[in-house]
Design an enzyme around this catalytic site. Structure first.
Site, short mmCIF file in Angstrom:
data_model
loop_
_atom_site.label_atom_id
_atom_site.label_comp_id
_atom_site.label_asym_id
_atom_site.label_seq_id
_atom_site.Cartn_x
_atom_site.Cartn_y
_atom_site.Cartn_z
N CYS A 128 0.84 -1.20 0.00
CA CYS A 128 0.00 0.00 0.00
C CYS A 128 0.88 1.26 0.00
O CYS A 128 1.44 1.59 -1.04
CB CYS A 128 -0.99 -0.06 1.16
SG CYS A 128 -2.44 0.96 0.85
N HIS A 255 -3.63 -5.20 0.51
CA HIS A 255 -2.99 -5.68 1.75
C HIS A 255 -3.02 -7.20 1.82
O HIS A 255 -3.98 -7.78 2.35
CB HIS A 255 -3.72 -5.11 2.97
CG HIS A 255 -3.49 -3.65 3.17
ND1 HIS A 255 -2.50 -3.16 4.00
CD2 HIS A 255 -4.09 -2.58 2.62
CE1 HIS A 255 -2.53 -1.83 3.96
NE2 HIS A 255 -3.49 -1.46 3.14
N GLU A 257 -1.55 -9.17 3.68
CA GLU A 257 -1.44 -9.71 5.04
C GLU A 257 -2.79 -10.11 5.63
O GLU A 257 -2.87 -11.01 6.46
CB GLU A 257 -0.73 -8.71 5.97
CG GLU A 257 -1.47 -7.41 6.29
CD GLU A 257 -1.22 -6.29 5.29
OE1 GLU A 257 -0.88 -6.60 4.13
OE2 GLU A 257 -1.38 -5.12 5.66
N1 LIG Z 1 -3.09 1.76 3.88
C1 LIG Z 1 -2.19 2.53 3.30
O1 LIG Z 1 -1.00 2.24 3.27
C2 LIG Z 1 -2.66 3.84 2.70
C3 LIG Z 1 -1.62 4.51 1.84
C4 LIG Z 1 -1.95 5.96 1.55
N2 LIG Z 1 -1.87 6.75 2.74
C5 LIG Z 1 -3.33 6.08 0.89
O2 LIG Z 1 -4.26 6.49 1.51
O3 LIG Z 1 -3.45 5.73 -0.25
#
Ligand SMILES: NC(=O)CC[C@H](N)C(=O)O
Length: 296
Positions: A128, A255, A257
């Site tokens: 992310c 994600h 995970e």
């Molecule tokens: N969950 C995250 O890593 C978010 C990444 C970034 N801050 C976004 O909003 O896209």
């Protein structure tokens, strides 16, 4: 009502795994470069996913927490000992993971960690925010766009390589946040990600973000060698990047995970640990028979 009485649970496989884990002697050092390194619970799912992948490889994870801000040049002046020790730790690890996050604290340090992994062939997984960091790093140091940034950290950047792409979904809740399980299409069956997901053409993983890689920069980034191998159904939202000719360099907007389980490790965490221990190529060339049973 005998039919409603639950059968005695069968813990055979679990017990076997726990006993095997107790007897593991080998370890693998993983550099976890983030903002909340004093709060390991903030990254609990990532830590568990690393554990699942390591156990599948008969290894114990040794997670080395590195506060991203300690890697920054500024820290060399203000806190030289912390700076030296953060770099020493980073260099001692077999792989680097930059997990998700919000806000700009530590971002320059994460960019330096991604640069270090890219330039030194150290296996890297960016999740992310970690994927967005890879794109900023590559834009600055390979494309030469010095002030390339995400709109989240610099609304005035002349090179917004990561931008806010509101979705206005009717089916997914979450206001401006893109949340939940979504399908990612992997267009190249030969990319490492597709192979790790058991040669799948699509994967279903969970999301939690607002920003995305700017589609206007994809052509330039790809010509310079960064490959976007996964996207959503529109083809506009980039979900997975890879750096070919690197032992393992993967960034994902989702994600992985969250769907990792004991005995069903996340494909991409497994790939990271296999690459960190020099076993990835053998694993990939023996697919599907030698699959370690990943979560998708
Ligand atoms: N969950 C995250 O890593 C978010 C990444 C970034 N801050 C976004 O909003 O896209």
């Amino acid at each position: 009502m005998a039919g409603n009485i639950a059968a005695a649970p069968n813990f055979q496989a679990w017990t076997k795994m726990a006993e095997a884990y107790d007897n593991l002697t080998g370890t693998v050092k993983i550099a976890m470069v983030g903002k909340y390194t004093g709060l390991s619970d903030a990254y609990l799912s990532v830590v568990k996913a690393l554990l699942h992948a390591c156990v599948a490889c008969s290894l114990r994870p040794s997670v080395e927490w590195i506060a991203a801000s300690d890697l920054e040049d500024e820290s060399a002046k203000t806190t030289p000992e912390a700076h030296a020790s953060a770099w020493e730790t980073l260099k001692s690890c077999a792989c680097v993971l930059v997990p998700g996050g919000f806000g700009d604290r530590g971002v320059p340090g994460m960019i330096l960690a991604a640069k270090f992994a890219r330039e030194n062939n150290v296996p890297y997984l960016g999740i992310c925010l970690g994927m967005q960091i890879s794109v900023i790093e590559f834009s600055r140091y390979v494309l030469g766009l010095e002030r390339a940034n995400s709109e989240e950290f610099d609304s005035q950047t002349p090179h917004p390589v990561v931008i806010f792409m509101p979705e206005g979904s009717r089916t997914h809740m979450g206001s401006t946040m893109r949340l939940g399980s979504r399908i990612t299409f992997l267009k190249d069956p030969d990319c490492v990600t597709s192979k790790l997901y058991q040669k799948s053409a699509s994967v279903d993983e969970r999301h939690r973000h607002r920003y995305e890689v700017n589609p206007d920069f994809i052509g330039e980034l790809e010509s310079a060698g960064l490959k976007f191998v996964g996207s959503d159904e529109s083809g506009k939202r980039m979900e997975v990047l890879e750096l070919p000719n690197h032992p393992y360099y993967i960034g994902v907007q989702f994600h992985p995970e969250f769907k990792s389980r004991p005995q069903r490790p996340s494909a991409l965490f497994l790939g990271l640990i296999l690459a960190a221990t020099g076993r990835l190529q053998t694993y990939l060339s023996n697919l599907p028979d030698s699959s370690l049973g990943t979560s998708q």
